[in-house]
Write an enzyme that holds these catalytic residues in place. Structure first.
Site, PDB file in Angstrom:
ATOM      1  N   ASP A 239      27.484  -9.662  12.997  1.00  0.00           N
ATOM      2  CA  ASP A 239      28.435 -10.653  12.596  1.00  0.00           C
ATOM      3  C   ASP A 239      28.192 -11.852  13.658  1.00  0.00           C
ATOM      4  O   ASP A 239      28.497 -13.078  13.107  1.00  0.00           O
ATOM      5  CB  ASP A 239      29.562  -9.964  13.107  1.00  0.00           C
ATOM      6  CG  ASP A 239      30.187  -9.179  12.307  1.00  0.00           C
ATOM      7  OD1 ASP A 239      29.588  -8.890  11.093  1.00  0.00           O
ATOM      8  OD2 ASP A 239      31.190  -7.997  12.429  1.00  0.00           O
TER       9      ASP A 239
ATOM     10  N   GLU B 142      17.433 -10.032   9.385  1.00  0.00           N
ATOM     11  CA  GLU B 142      18.783  -9.716   9.636  1.00  0.00           C
ATOM     12  C   GLU B 142      19.671  -9.407   8.193  1.00  0.00           C
ATOM     13  O   GLU B 142      20.614 -10.009   8.088  1.00  0.00           O
ATOM     14  CB  GLU B 142      19.309 -11.090  10.293  1.00  0.00           C
ATOM     15  CG  GLU B 142      19.020 -11.302  11.701  1.00  0.00           C
ATOM     16  CD  GLU B 142      19.520 -10.134  12.705  1.00  0.00           C
ATOM     17  OE1 GLU B 142      18.636  -9.421  13.079  1.00  0.00           O
ATOM     18  OE2 GLU B 142      20.737 -10.053  13.004  1.00  0.00           O
TER      19      GLU B 142
ATOM     20  N   THR C  26      18.262  -8.919   3.746  1.00  0.00           N
ATOM     21  CA  THR C  26      17.770  -9.813   2.785  1.00  0.00           C
ATOM     22  C   THR C  26      18.938 -10.411   1.945  1.00  0.00           C
ATOM     23  O   THR C  26      19.995 -10.015   2.192  1.00  0.00           O
ATOM     24  CB  THR C  26      16.777  -8.795   1.851  1.00  0.00           C
ATOM     25  OG1 THR C  26      17.791  -7.955   1.153  1.00  0.00           O
ATOM     26  CG2 THR C  26      15.691  -8.294   2.394  1.00  0.00           C
TER      27      THR C  26
HETATM   28  C1  LIG Z   1       8.304 -11.686   9.981  1.00  0.00           C
HETATM   29  C2  LIG Z   1       9.331 -10.745   9.959  1.00  0.00           C
HETATM   30  C3  LIG Z   1       9.878 -10.447  11.230  1.00  0.00           C
HETATM   31  C4  LIG Z   1      11.092  -9.311  11.432  1.00  0.00           C
HETATM   32  N1  LIG Z   1      11.632  -9.238  12.392  1.00  0.00           N
HETATM   33  C5  LIG Z   1      12.251  -8.239  12.610  1.00  0.00           C
HETATM   34  C6  LIG Z   1      13.020  -7.932  13.929  1.00  0.00           C
HETATM   35  O1  LIG Z   1      12.645  -8.531  14.896  1.00  0.00           O
HETATM   36  N2  LIG Z   1      13.550  -6.645  14.055  1.00  0.00           N
HETATM   37  C7  LIG Z   1      13.692  -5.796  13.128  1.00  0.00           C
HETATM   38  O2  LIG Z   1      14.181  -4.685  13.171  1.00  0.00           O
HETATM   39  N3  LIG Z   1      13.301  -6.136  11.604  1.00  0.00           N
HETATM   40  C8  LIG Z   1      12.653  -7.285  11.710  1.00  0.00           C
HETATM   41  N4  LIG Z   1      12.036  -7.425  10.432  1.00  0.00           N
HETATM   42  C9  LIG Z   1      12.215  -6.734   8.991  1.00  0.00           C
HETATM   43  C10 LIG Z   1      13.114  -7.192   8.423  1.00  0.00           C
HETATM   44  O3  LIG Z   1      14.692  -6.955   8.575  1.00  0.00           O
HETATM   45  C11 LIG Z   1      13.132  -6.225   6.927  1.00  0.00           C
HETATM   46  O4  LIG Z   1      11.853  -6.629   6.328  1.00  0.00           O
HETATM   47  C12 LIG Z   1      14.305  -6.410   6.103  1.00  0.00           C
HETATM   48  O5  LIG Z   1      15.316  -5.790   6.489  1.00  0.00           O
HETATM   49  C13 LIG Z   1      13.833  -5.757   4.632  1.00  0.00           C
HETATM   50  O6  LIG Z   1      13.427  -4.584   4.805  1.00  0.00           O
HETATM   51  P1  LIG Z   1      12.117  -3.909   4.103  1.00  0.00           P
HETATM   52  O7  LIG Z   1      11.179  -4.930   4.357  1.00  0.00           O
HETATM   53  O8  LIG Z   1      11.979  -2.439   4.444  1.00  0.00           O
HETATM   54  O9  LIG Z   1      12.612  -4.223   2.415  1.00  0.00           O
HETATM   55  P2  LIG Z   1      13.242  -3.022   1.657  1.00  0.00           P
HETATM   56  O10 LIG Z   1      14.481  -2.564   2.141  1.00  0.00           O
HETATM   57  O11 LIG Z   1      12.188  -1.945   0.886  1.00  0.00           O
HETATM   58  O12 LIG Z   1      13.527  -3.876   0.274  1.00  0.00           O
HETATM   59  C14 LIG Z   1      12.549  -4.605  -0.464  1.00  0.00           C
HETATM   60  C15 LIG Z   1      13.336  -5.246  -1.555  1.00  0.00           C
HETATM   61  O13 LIG Z   1      14.516  -4.691  -2.327  1.00  0.00           O
HETATM   62  C16 LIG Z   1      15.788  -5.154  -2.111  1.00  0.00           C
HETATM   63  N5  LIG Z   1      16.597  -4.067  -2.165  1.00  0.00           N
HETATM   64  C17 LIG Z   1      16.664  -3.079  -0.902  1.00  0.00           C
HETATM   65  N6  LIG Z   1      17.936  -2.392  -1.328  1.00  0.00           N
HETATM   66  C18 LIG Z   1      18.612  -3.140  -2.270  1.00  0.00           C
HETATM   67  C19 LIG Z   1      19.922  -2.681  -2.937  1.00  0.00           C
HETATM   68  N7  LIG Z   1      20.666  -1.799  -2.457  1.00  0.00           N
HETATM   69  N8  LIG Z   1      20.557  -3.659  -3.776  1.00  0.00           N
HETATM   70  C20 LIG Z   1      19.417  -4.485  -4.230  1.00  0.00           C
HETATM   71  N9  LIG Z   1      18.317  -5.058  -3.773  1.00  0.00           N
HETATM   72  C21 LIG Z   1      17.726  -4.157  -2.743  1.00  0.00           C
HETATM   73  C22 LIG Z   1      15.461  -6.082  -0.842  1.00  0.00           C
HETATM   74  O14 LIG Z   1      16.563  -7.043  -0.635  1.00  0.00           O
HETATM   75  C23 LIG Z   1      14.067  -6.586  -1.057  1.00  0.00           C
HETATM   76  O15 LIG Z   1      14.162  -7.460  -1.657  1.00  0.00           O
HETATM   77  C24 LIG Z   1      11.152  -8.596  10.137  1.00  0.00           C
HETATM   78  C25 LIG Z   1      10.640  -8.873   9.133  1.00  0.00           C
HETATM   79  C26 LIG Z   1       9.475  -9.682   8.802  1.00  0.00           C
HETATM   80  C27 LIG Z   1       8.570  -9.793   7.529  1.00  0.00           C
END
Ligand SMILES: Cc1cc2nc3c(=O)[nH]c(=O)nc-3n(C[C@H](O)[C@H](O)[C@H](O)COP(=O)(O)OP(=O)(O)OC[C@H]3O[C@@H](n4cnc5c(N)ncnc54)[C@H](O)[C@@H]3O)c2cc1C
Length: 402
Positions: A253, A379, A381
């Site tokens: 938040d 934070e 998507t």
């Molecule tokens: C450059 C970069 C920096 C980052 N920095 C940090 C950090 O400092 N700390 C940290 O912890 N993480 C970090 N992340 C991770 C980031 O928070 C995650 O990539 C993000 O939360 C999405 O998770 P995922 O990549 O596993 O995608 P997934 O969860 O596998 O999702 C893939 C796709 O499916 C969609 N999706 C998933 N579930 C649903 C649903 N229920 N309904 C509809 N659509 C859905 C998502 O929106 C996305 O489009 C970073 C990522 C990047 C690329």
């Protein structure tokens, strides 16, 4: 009553942040975009300067300051650290969001510590640069699926698991690691732990090569028998099934409006540059005319300005609510969703309007279009923010609406 004019007392902070963006970030922006994984040493001096500026000041310039103070219902309006931070982030991200993300002491882990740490923890860990490690290979959007475990052994917790995509994971001094105390107890058992980066149980596996924010390092770690003192656990160590994920989620938040603020800064940068380039071609917005009665490029620019303004106002509202201790999960997600999506669409729109100049490395427009995408991902998507908003508006639980 909420008033979203920029508070006068924050004007000096905003002016300073803009100067930093203009004088420090912009001149080295392309250099560190091209030299991925090279440490921007110019920022050390700047970080020391900002620490000095923040000492004794009510409103700090960075993410390290966001914290909710206990306030009575009859208290008057307050423009505190959340709004101040959002406004300064907008300016700095206008300069370069990758460099902002790699500013010593300004990690998202710092916001987590500032949001939920006890006075003793603040004394031990406050003022040190902290990254945030939630994501795992099998747990991204669904943070309740975290597999990293924390088991209590005497005066210590022992962490085991894998963390990926940790922003500033290589450079920060501390990493706030999310782990479960008991995988059978679901969300309520997930807690965050402050881990010293030098801890031998936390092994750096690799740094990612990325589309954008290349000045910022993104690390992957393996945690093996990683021992931390028991008081490194942030918040309540009890597993309170009734509270569920509440404790851990509280951080978002405060931090989602800050990521939205980054998006607004990048959006503003692209719009300013596009105004400049279109003016060279004699294209100006006429605010007296309807969009349909003017040049198509000017009309498109107007549309994008409106998106920018909506995102900005949503973000300031969410930050203001945090300062005034009002529940703002819905507004924080609205701000993040709108600002993240607008940033992607507007920066690409600006590239399109400016044609080959927009696409070439001659200007920074193409870089901002690449930097924008992450602001709609980390934070939470775009899709996850919309899900949170829908749940709140429809009064559904996370089990009812997935
Ligand atoms: C450059 C970069 C920096 C980052 N920095 C940090 C950090 O400092 N700390 C940290 O912890 N993480 C970090 N992340 C991770 C980031 O928070 C995650 O990539 C993000 O939360 C999405 O998770 P995922 O990549 O596993 O995608 P997934 O969860 O596998 O999702 C893939 C796709 O499916 C969609 N999706 C998933 N579930 C649903 C649903 N229920 N309904 C509809 N659509 C859905 C998502 O929106 C996305 O489009 C970073 C990522 C990047 C690329």
């Amino acid at each position: 009553m909420i008033n979203l004019e920029t508070p006068r007392k924050l004007t000096p902070l905003i002016t300073q942040a803009h100067q930093v963006a203009q004088e420090v970030f912009r001149p080295i922006s392309r250099k560190y975009d091209l030299a991925e994984h090279t440490y921007p040493k110019e920022l050390d001096v700047l970080a020391a300067l900002i620490d000095g500026m923040n000492e004794g000041a009510e409103n700090g310039a960075g993410a390290a300051g966001v914290r909710r103070e206990a306030r009575k219902a009859d208290d008057t309006n307050r423009n505190g650290s959340n709004l101040a931070t959002a406004l300064s982030i907008i300016e700095m991200a206008w300069g370069d969001v990758g460099l902002l993300l790699t500013m010593p002491g300004q990690g998202l882990g710092n916001s987590a510590i500032a949001s939920v740490a006890s006075a003793e923890q603040l004394a031990t860990y406050g003022g040190r640069w902290a990254a945030m490690a939630i994501t795992e290979p099998e747990a991204g959007s669904d943070s309740a699926a975290i597999r990293t475990t924390a088991r209590r052994e005497g005066d210590e917790y022992v962490l085991d698991g894998e963390k990926i995509y940790v922003t500033s994971g290589e450079r920060a001094e501390l990493v706030v690691v999310w782990a479960t105390l008991d995988p059978s107890k679901g969300r309520a058992a997930i807690k965050s732990f402050i881990v010293e980066r030098s801890n031998p149980g936390m092994k750096l596996e690799r740094l990612e090569h990325k589309l954008g924010i290349r000045a910022s390092d993104t690390a992957a770690f393996r945690l093996e028998e990683c021992r931390v003192p028991a008081d490194a656990l942030l918040g309540n160590p009890e597993i309170d099934v009734k509270q569920g994920f509440g404790g851990a989620m509280q951080t978002f938040d405060n931090t989602r409006p800050l990521v939205a603020a980054m998006a607004i800064g990048v959006t503003r940068a692209a719009l300013d540059e596009t105004h400049r380039l279109l003016a060279e071609a004699d294209v100006f917005i006429d605010y007296e005319l309807s969009p349909l009665s003017q040049n198509a490029a000017a009309a498109r620019l107007l549309e994008m300005e409106a998106d920018y303004e909506a995102a900005r106002l949503l973000t300031l509202r969410a930050a203001w609510m945090a300062d005034n201790n009002r529940p703002n999960s819905l507004e924080a997600s609205m701000a993040k969703a709108k600002a993240g999506r607008s940033c992607v669409e507007v920066t690409l729109g600006c590239v399109a309007l400016c044609g080959s100049i927009g696409y070439s490395e001659h200007e920074l427009l193409e870089k901002w279009a690449r930097d924008a995408k992450i602001l709609d991902i980390f934070e939470g998507t775009q899709q996850i923010q919309l899900l949170i908003i829908a749940r709140q508006l429809l009064g559904k639980s996370s089990a009812e609406l997935k």
